[in-house]
Design an enzyme around this catalytic site. Sequence first.
Site, PDB file in Angstrom:
ATOM      1  N   GLU A 113      32.129  85.200  87.291  1.00  8.57           N
ATOM      2  CA  GLU A 113      32.348  85.647  88.672  1.00  8.57           C
ATOM      3  C   GLU A 113      32.532  84.437  89.605  1.00  8.57           C
ATOM      4  O   GLU A 113      33.345  84.458  90.531  1.00  8.57           O
ATOM      5  CB  GLU A 113      31.157  86.500  89.115  1.00  8.57           C
ATOM      6  CG  GLU A 113      31.200  87.025  90.534  1.00  8.57           C
ATOM      7  CD  GLU A 113      32.148  88.201  90.733  1.00  8.57           C
ATOM      8  OE1 GLU A 113      33.346  87.998  90.480  1.00  8.57           O
ATOM      9  OE2 GLU A 113      31.700  89.270  91.135  1.00  8.57           O
ATOM     10  N   THR A 153      38.498  86.675  97.411  1.00  9.31           N
ATOM     11  CA  THR A 153      37.081  86.669  97.797  1.00  9.31           C
ATOM     12  C   THR A 153      36.682  85.310  98.370  1.00  9.31           C
ATOM     13  O   THR A 153      35.966  85.237  99.372  1.00  9.31           O
ATOM     14  CB  THR A 153      36.201  87.016  96.576  1.00  9.31           C
ATOM     15  OG1 THR A 153      36.548  88.332  96.156  1.00  9.31           O
ATOM     16  CG2 THR A 153      34.728  86.980  96.916  1.00  9.31           C
TER      17      THR A 153
HETATM   18  N1  HSE Z   1      29.347  90.122  98.014  1.00  5.36           N
HETATM   19  C1  HSE Z   1      30.649  89.610  97.731  1.00  5.36           C
HETATM   20  C2  HSE Z   1      31.363  89.311  99.020  1.00  5.36           C
HETATM   21  C3  HSE Z   1      31.408  90.634  96.927  1.00  5.36           C
HETATM   22  O1  HSE Z   1      31.360  90.195  99.886  1.00  5.36           O
HETATM   23  O2  HSE Z   1      31.908  88.216  99.181  1.00  5.36           O
HETATM   24  C4  HSE Z   1      32.757  90.171  96.481  1.00  5.36           C
HETATM   25  O3  HSE Z   1      32.671  89.373  95.342  1.00  5.36           O
END
Ligand code: HSE
Length: 309
Positions: free
Chosen positions: A129, A182
């Site tokens: 990830e 992201t």
């Molecule tokens: N919690 C993460 C974000 C989820 O909002 O950046 C996406 O990987």
Amino acid sequence: MNNEIKLFCPATVANVACGFDVLGFCLDSIGDEMVVRKTKEKGICITKIEGYDLPLEATKNVAGVAAIAMYEHAQPDCGFEIEIYKNIKPGSGIGSSAASAVGIVFGINELLGRPYNKTQLTYFAMKGEALASKSEHADNLAPALFGGFTLVKSTLPLDILEIPTPKELFATLIHPQIEIKTSEAREILPKEVSLKNATTQWANVGSLIHALHTNDYKLIHRSLEDIIVEPYRKQLIPHFDDLKFAAMQAGALGCAISGSGPSIFALSKGKDIAKRVEKAMKSMYSKTDIAYNTFVSTINTKGINIINP
Ligand code: HSE
């Protein structure tokens, strides 16, 4: 013991409005499929990726990086080859990279006779990830592995709580066909938040968890609010406010950005309302020139699962 396993790797919604980086839930209407096979030759080899154009080279692939982290720890006397059939578009905000990372570590674990528990698997998957998002968070990974709603209490050490799912809860998703990375959606966030906003946000997280435990749909409605992240990220999603308004008018309990977007989710009490919310989202977004798709899903309380041959 089997030498090959085929898996359904579900999509997930991270953050769930108020729970940035800690809360998530698992979907079941959409997910990737993956085949993991034992080989005599040592190492990790991704032999096929269908659906989206992603690198086959293991060190450049989210699934590959997660697999290598696990492989180096387990040091098995065999190797693994992987075929990935992607249905979850990368950069869509519904846990595409998490599905890949979770699939591979779950698959290898099964073929090795389950030496690791799900929390340990989450730790390896986090390494994958991190390749996609430049941050080791587990709010998509945990629900993909455990199913239902999860709360990541901490990542170091990894501490994952499974939260009950009220039976009548349904999710509606809309995916505007734009891509948001992201890593970029994280860069625009403030490094510090005010004590006043933090207080509101953690009150919402606490009450949402209580509401999920007590099947209190009205409290779910009052808790699904994000005053810290949404104000920044919504600018990346065209017509976010109008869409949220339409969903709420149609009876949703709450509506917010799914993960880092651009997908947007709503939670509703009952399938009929979730369908009505979908209709309202479609009607609103059809007025724009942005392509989109929508779906309604139950909350997948099982998480990743083995597909019978
Ligand atoms: N919690 C993460 C974000 C989820 O909002 O950046 C996406 O990987």
